[in-house]
Write a protein that holds these residues in place. Structure first.
Motif, PDB file in Angstrom:
ATOM      1  N   LYS A  13       0.831  -1.208   0.000  1.00  0.00           N
ATOM      2  CA  LYS A  13       0.000   0.000   0.000  1.00  0.00           C
ATOM      3  C   LYS A  13       0.863   1.254   0.000  1.00  0.00           C
ATOM      4  CE  LYS A  13      -3.944   2.091   2.379  1.00  0.00           C
ATOM      5  NZ  LYS A  13      -4.898   1.960   3.508  1.00  0.00           N
ATOM      6  N   GLN A  14       1.959   1.240   0.767  1.00  0.00           N
ATOM      7  CA  GLN A  14       2.841   2.401   0.856  1.00  0.00           C
ATOM      8  C   GLN A  14       3.529   2.698  -0.478  1.00  0.00           C
ATOM      9  OE1 GLN A  14       5.470   1.228   4.032  1.00  0.00           O
ATOM     10  NE2 GLN A  14       4.263   2.275   5.602  1.00  0.00           N
ATOM     11  N   ASN A  15       3.810   1.650  -1.265  1.00  0.00           N
ATOM     12  CA  ASN A  15       4.606   1.815  -2.487  1.00  0.00           C
ATOM     13  C   ASN A  15       3.823   1.498  -3.749  1.00  0.00           C
ATOM     14  OD1 ASN A  15       7.452   2.213  -1.251  1.00  0.00           O
ATOM     15  ND2 ASN A  15       6.656   0.412  -0.193  1.00  0.00           N
ATOM     16  N   ASP A  16       2.501   1.516  -3.633  1.00  0.00           N
ATOM     17  CA  ASP A  16       1.641   1.127  -4.747  1.00  0.00           C
ATOM     18  C   ASP A  16       1.942   1.930  -6.019  1.00  0.00           C
ATOM     19  OD1 ASP A  16      -0.195  -0.812  -5.346  1.00  0.00           O
ATOM     20  OD2 ASP A  16      -1.902   0.526  -5.219  1.00  0.00           O
ATOM     21  N   TYR A  17       2.047   3.236  -5.869  1.00  0.00           N
ATOM     22  CA  TYR A  17       2.288   4.093  -7.033  1.00  0.00           C
ATOM     23  C   TYR A  17       3.646   3.769  -7.659  1.00  0.00           C
ATOM     24  CZ  TYR A  17       3.146   8.185  -9.918  1.00  0.00           C
ATOM     25  OH  TYR A  17       3.431   8.996 -10.973  1.00  0.00           O
ATOM     26  N   LEU A  18       4.644   3.520  -6.818  1.00  0.00           N
ATOM     27  CA  LEU A  18       5.978   3.176  -7.316  1.00  0.00           C
ATOM     28  C   LEU A  18       5.944   1.855  -8.078  1.00  0.00           C
ATOM     29  CD1 LEU A  18       8.971   3.963  -7.343  1.00  0.00           C
ATOM     30  CD2 LEU A  18       9.244   2.703  -5.204  1.00  0.00           C
ATOM     31  N   PHE A  19       5.232   0.865  -7.533  1.00  0.00           N
ATOM     32  CA  PHE A  19       5.124  -0.430  -8.200  1.00  0.00           C
ATOM     33  C   PHE A  19       4.455  -0.281  -9.570  1.00  0.00           C
ATOM     34  CE2 PHE A  19       4.941  -2.783  -3.840  1.00  0.00           C
ATOM     35  CZ  PHE A  19       6.282  -2.494  -3.655  1.00  0.00           C
ATOM     36  N   GLU A  20       3.421   0.537  -9.616  1.00  0.00           N
ATOM     37  CA  GLU A  20       2.732   0.769 -10.887  1.00  0.00           C
ATOM     38  C   GLU A  20       3.654   1.434 -11.905  1.00  0.00           C
ATOM     39  OE1 GLU A  20      -0.938   2.837 -10.425  1.00  0.00           O
ATOM     40  OE2 GLU A  20      -1.813   1.335  -9.078  1.00  0.00           O
ATOM     41  N   SER A  21       4.538   2.314 -11.420  1.00  0.00           N
ATOM     42  CA  SER A  21       5.453   3.000 -12.333  1.00  0.00           C
ATOM     43  C   SER A  21       6.435   2.022 -12.976  1.00  0.00           C
ATOM     44  CB  SER A  21       6.224   4.101 -11.595  1.00  0.00           C
ATOM     45  OG  SER A  21       7.178   3.567 -10.705  1.00  0.00           O
ATOM     46  N   TYR A  22       6.785   0.939 -12.255  1.00  0.00           N
ATOM     47  CA  TYR A  22       7.673  -0.076 -12.837  1.00  0.00           C
ATOM     48  C   TYR A  22       7.012  -0.730 -14.047  1.00  0.00           C
ATOM     49  CZ  TYR A  22      10.227   0.177  -8.353  1.00  0.00           C
ATOM     50  OH  TYR A  22      10.925   0.594  -7.254  1.00  0.00           O
TER      51      TYR A  22
END
Length: 287
Positions: free
Chosen positions: A75-84
């Motif tokens: 949840k904390q890094n959701d946006y970062l994961f999506e950017s990958y």
């Protein structure tokens, strides 16, 4: 009365959760229409279409489960994961400049369909992409894509970045990711024509790394580019260790062409064709 209402709320919640988990089944014709739209998007460099139709939650959940990444970190890094994932899709913006691109056929998959695409370059080179498709809330979504020319998938490349958010990766998983980094290093040396550095990097790898598909493919390109003495042995070892793998077989065609081993080329073409069933391979076989 209060107890009855409480039980009713629980029942309603269970039904709602179950309905979210089970997406409606999609008709084969819908998958085919989507694959045609996907072809058009890649031909025109419309990566926004790929990004908007990528089932990011499906892939991220799959990776989080495999790497044991907690729901809190997810949840904390959701946006970062999506950017990958977006970075992986951005690579398709350049496909239209490499040659002819088109849908070959639809393939069966356990939970959806696979769409097989071919890229044919003006020089006669061939690459294949396999898009895994499934239901994303009742509409077709992209779940993964595999590339024959590199032996990589979106899943593997995104997981390499997400590994740093895992608490305690097993040693075999860490070793696998390390092999991928070494393969990228060899690719970099190949791009700069630093073949001696590529050979030295490969020389000190573990046996496990040497047998990883991305590593085999990267080093085959090194040996083919500088026509080194290692080419024949490396190619034969690759075919022996992956005797029916279409991805390895495709990457061996140039190697055996450099060695003038036409019998081996025909064998590799047959291995690839058993999966892709591409009429273009008949033309290469005839040559």
């Amino acid at each position: 009365m209060k107890r009855l209402l409480f039980l009713l709320l629980i029942f309603t919640g269970v039904v709602a959760c179950n309905s979210r988990k089970s997406s409606p089944k999609i008709d084969d014709k819908v998958y085919r229409i989507f694959a045609d739209s996907l072809e058009t998007a890649i031909k025109t460099g419309d990566v926004d279409f790929l990004k908007s139709h990528f089932d990011k939650n499906f892939l991220i959940d799959r990776i989080c489960d495999s790497l044991d990444i907690s729901s809190r970190k997810k949840k904390q890094n959701d946006y970062l994961f999506e950017s990958y994932i977006d970075v992986e899709m951005d690579a398709f913006s350049a496909i239209s400049g490499y040659g002819e691109y088109g849908l070959l056929r639809m393939l069966k998959n356990d939970d959806g369909k696979k769409a097989l695409f071919r890229l044919r370059t003006p020089e006669g080179g061939i690459n294949y992409h396999v898009f895994s498709l499934g239901s994303m809330g009742g509409r077709v979504g992209i779940r993964d894509v595999e590339r024959f020319a590199t032996g990589e998938s979106c899943y593997e490349n995104v997981a390499k970045n997400m590994q740093y958010f895992a608490d305690d990766l097993p040693e075999n998983i860490r070793a696998k990711f390390g092999c991928g980094d070494q393969a990228k290093a060899i690719d970099g040396y190949n791009a700069e024509n630093k073949y001696e550095d590529a050979h030295n990097t490969y020389k000190y790898l573990s046996a496990e790394c040497r047998n990883a598909k991305p590593m085999i493919i990267s080093y085959l390109k090194t040996c083919t580019a500088d026509s080194s003495a290692e080419l024949a042995g490396t190619a034969d070892d690759a075919l022996r260790s992956h005797p029916k793998d279409p991805i390895i077989a495709l990457n061996l065609i140039d190697c055996y062409y450099a060695l003038e081993r036409y019998d081996a080329i025909l064998k590799c073409i047959s291995i690839v064709d058993s999966t892709v069933q591409d009429p273009q391979l008949d033309y290469i076989r005839a040559n």
